[in-house]
Motif scaffolding. Structure first.
Motif, PDB file in Angstrom:
ATOM      1  N   ARG A  24       0.645  -1.615   0.062  1.00 22.89           N
ATOM      2  CA  ARG A  24       0.076   0.357  -0.165  1.00 22.89           C
ATOM      3  C   ARG A  24       0.544   0.857   0.002  1.00 22.89           C
ATOM      4  N   PRO A  25       0.974   1.602  -0.852  1.00 25.20           N
ATOM      5  CA  PRO A  25       3.359   2.528  -1.127  1.00 25.20           C
ATOM      6  C   PRO A  25       1.072   4.043  -0.679  1.00 25.20           C
ATOM      7  N   HIS A  26       1.825   4.955  -0.322  1.00 24.76           N
ATOM      8  CA  HIS A  26       1.375   5.634  -0.297  1.00 24.76           C
ATOM      9  C   HIS A  26       1.558   7.246  -0.951  1.00 24.76           C
ATOM     10  N   ILE A  27       2.716   6.576  -2.142  1.00 22.69           N
ATOM     11  CA  ILE A  27       2.365   8.038  -3.191  1.00 22.69           C
ATOM     12  C   ILE A  27       2.564   7.169  -4.678  1.00 22.69           C
ATOM     13  N   ARG A  28       1.767   7.412  -5.447  1.00 25.10           N
ATOM     14  CA  ARG A  28       2.311   6.316  -6.903  1.00 25.10           C
ATOM     15  C   ARG A  28       2.437   7.811  -7.855  1.00 25.10           C
ATOM     16  N   ILE A  29       3.116   7.601  -9.029  1.00 22.19           N
ATOM     17  CA  ILE A  29       3.104   7.810 -10.198  1.00 22.19           C
ATOM     18  C   ILE A  29       2.013   7.296 -11.083  1.00 22.19           C
ATOM     19  N   ARG A  30       0.863   8.686 -11.156  1.00 19.28           N
ATOM     20  CA  ARG A  30       0.058   8.233 -12.806  1.00 19.28           C
ATOM     21  C   ARG A  30       0.599   8.985 -13.685  1.00 19.28           C
ATOM     22  N   GLN A  31       1.031   7.263 -14.556  1.00 14.31           N
ATOM     23  CA  GLN A  31       2.029   7.232 -16.093  1.00 14.31           C
ATOM     24  C   GLN A  31       1.000   8.325 -17.212  1.00 14.31           C
ATOM     25  N   GLN A  32       1.725   9.360 -17.185  1.00 17.17           N
ATOM     26  CA  GLN A  32       1.571   9.767 -18.569  1.00 17.17           C
ATOM     27  C   GLN A  32       1.825   9.348 -20.008  1.00 17.17           C
ATOM     28  N   ASP A  33       1.834   9.661 -20.911  1.00 18.43           N
ATOM     29  CA  ASP A  33       2.339   9.407 -22.566  1.00 18.43           C
ATOM     30  C   ASP A  33       4.360   9.526 -22.580  1.00 18.43           C
ATOM     31  N   ALA A  34       4.081  11.148 -21.624  1.00 14.91           N
ATOM     32  CA  ALA A  34       6.123  11.089 -21.353  1.00 14.91           C
ATOM     33  C   ALA A  34       5.869  11.176 -20.057  1.00 14.91           C
ATOM     34  N   ASP A  35       6.881  11.240 -18.944  1.00 13.07           N
ATOM     35  CA  ASP A  35       7.194  12.206 -17.812  1.00 13.07           C
ATOM     36  C   ASP A  35       7.479  13.378 -18.103  1.00 13.07           C
ATOM     37  N   SER A  36       6.692  14.179 -17.489  1.00 12.45           N
ATOM     38  CA  SER A  36       6.888  15.926 -17.150  1.00 12.45           C
ATOM     39  C   SER A  36       8.301  16.520 -16.717  1.00 12.45           C
ATOM     40  N   PRO A  37       8.250  17.081 -16.940  1.00 13.40           N
ATOM     41  CA  PRO A  37      10.209  17.492 -16.320  1.00 13.40           C
ATOM     42  C   PRO A  37       9.843  17.980 -15.464  1.00 13.40           C
ATOM     43  N   GLU A  38       8.442  18.447 -13.964  1.00 12.18           N
ATOM     44  CA  GLU A  38       8.976  18.414 -13.426  1.00 12.18           C
ATOM     45  C   GLU A  38       9.006  17.229 -12.531  1.00 12.18           C
ATOM     46  N   LEU A  39       8.016  15.891 -13.509  1.00 13.50           N
ATOM     47  CA  LEU A  39       8.639  14.509 -12.504  1.00 13.50           C
ATOM     48  C   LEU A  39       9.875  14.014 -12.922  1.00 13.50           C
ATOM     49  N   ARG A  40      10.445  14.851 -13.653  1.00 12.43           N
ATOM     50  CA  ARG A  40      11.984  13.757 -13.740  1.00 12.43           C
ATOM     51  C   ARG A  40      13.074  15.077 -12.958  1.00 12.43           C
ATOM     52  N   ALA A  41      11.935  16.185 -12.685  1.00 11.67           N
ATOM     53  CA  ALA A  41      13.521  16.739 -11.735  1.00 11.67           C
ATOM     54  C   ALA A  41      12.778  16.534 -10.396  1.00 11.67           C
ATOM     55  N   LEU A  42      12.525  15.211  -9.854  1.00 12.03           N
ATOM     56  CA  LEU A  42      12.442  14.571  -8.005  1.00 12.03           C
ATOM     57  C   LEU A  42      13.269  13.938  -8.135  1.00 12.03           C
ATOM     58  N   MET A  43      14.003  13.590  -9.697  1.00 11.70           N
ATOM     59  CA  MET A  43      15.091  12.286  -8.720  1.00 11.70           C
ATOM     60  C   MET A  43      16.424  13.469  -8.148  1.00 11.70           C
ATOM     61  N   SER A  44      16.455  14.485  -8.447  1.00 12.73           N
ATOM     62  CA  SER A  44      17.465  15.624  -8.062  1.00 12.73           C
ATOM     63  C   SER A  44      16.528  16.612  -6.667  1.00 12.73           C
ATOM     64  N   ILE A  45      14.977  16.591  -6.983  1.00 14.81           N
ATOM     65  CA  ILE A  45      14.739  17.287  -5.964  1.00 14.81           C
ATOM     66  C   ILE A  45      14.578  16.240  -4.607  1.00 14.81           C
ATOM     67  N   CYS A  46      13.846  15.322  -4.912  1.00 14.26           N
ATOM     68  CA  CYS A  46      13.401  14.646  -3.537  1.00 14.26           C
ATOM     69  C   CYS A  46      14.313  14.291  -2.488  1.00 14.26           C
ATOM     70  N   PRO A  47      14.455  14.823  -1.197  1.00 10.43           N
ATOM     71  CA  PRO A  47      15.706  14.383  -0.514  1.00 10.43           C
ATOM     72  C   PRO A  47      16.263  13.532   0.483  1.00 10.43           C
ATOM     73  N   ALA A  48      15.225  11.999   0.386  1.00  9.89           N
ATOM     74  CA  ALA A  48      14.746  10.826   0.342  1.00  9.89           C
ATOM     75  C   ALA A  48      16.143   9.944  -1.021  1.00  9.89           C
ATOM     76  N   GLY A  49      15.626  10.671  -1.551  1.00  6.84           N
ATOM     77  CA  GLY A  49      16.312   9.701  -3.281  1.00  6.84           C
ATOM     78  C   GLY A  49      15.127   8.973  -3.629  1.00  6.84           C
ATOM     79  N   CYS A  50      13.818   9.336  -3.383  1.00  8.19           N
ATOM     80  CA  CYS A  50      12.957   8.064  -3.514  1.00  8.19           C
ATOM     81  C   CYS A  50      12.251   7.871  -5.363  1.00  8.19           C
ATOM     82  N   TYR A  51      12.750   9.123  -5.723  1.00  4.52           N
ATOM     83  CA  TYR A  51      12.304   8.508  -7.094  1.00  4.52           C
ATOM     84  C   TYR A  51      13.880   8.609  -8.095  1.00  4.52           C
TER      85      TYR A  51
END
Ligand code: SF4
Length: 98
Positions: A24-51
């Motif tokens: 039961r993950p409390h966060i999910r990604i709603r997949q779209q045709d392509a990842d937005s720049p905002e979503l891709r930025a989470l790979m750098s922004i998330c302080p816990a490195g979850c993305y």
């Protein structure tokens, strides 16, 4: 004289404890045709490195170490790619203070 240094962020994060709500993950990604720049930025922004980038080049999340800061929710609010809720009671992060 001995030199003291402040613990690194990774060492501080390691002090936290998590109770994972299996299946039961409390966060999910709603997949779209392509990842937005905002979503891709989470790979750098998330302080816990979850993305991370998956083998297919798409952004994936492993929310087990999530600190529930809400940053990803805010960053992707306009794109609607993040489905976010707090973990059920008793699950999630347990911060170590001090
Ligand atoms: Fe990372 Fe914060 Fe989102 Fe958790 S809530 S996945 S720590 S950005």
């Amino acid at each position: 004289m001995t030199e003291t240094t402040a613990p690194k962020m990774e060492e501080r994060l390691y002090q936290n404890r998590y109770l994972v709500d299996e299946g039961r993950p409390h966060i999910r990604i709603r997949q779209q045709d392509a990842d937005s720049p905002e979503l891709r930025a989470l790979m750098s922004i998330c302080p816990a490195g979850c993305y991370v980038e998956g083998a297919d080049g798409r952004v994936e999340i492993a929310s087990d170490g999530c600190m529930e800061c809400g940053t990803c929710r805010i960053v992707c609010q306009a794109t609607g790619e993040i489905e976010w809720s707090y973990p059920r009671g008793g699950y999630g992060v347990l911060f170590k203070f001090g």
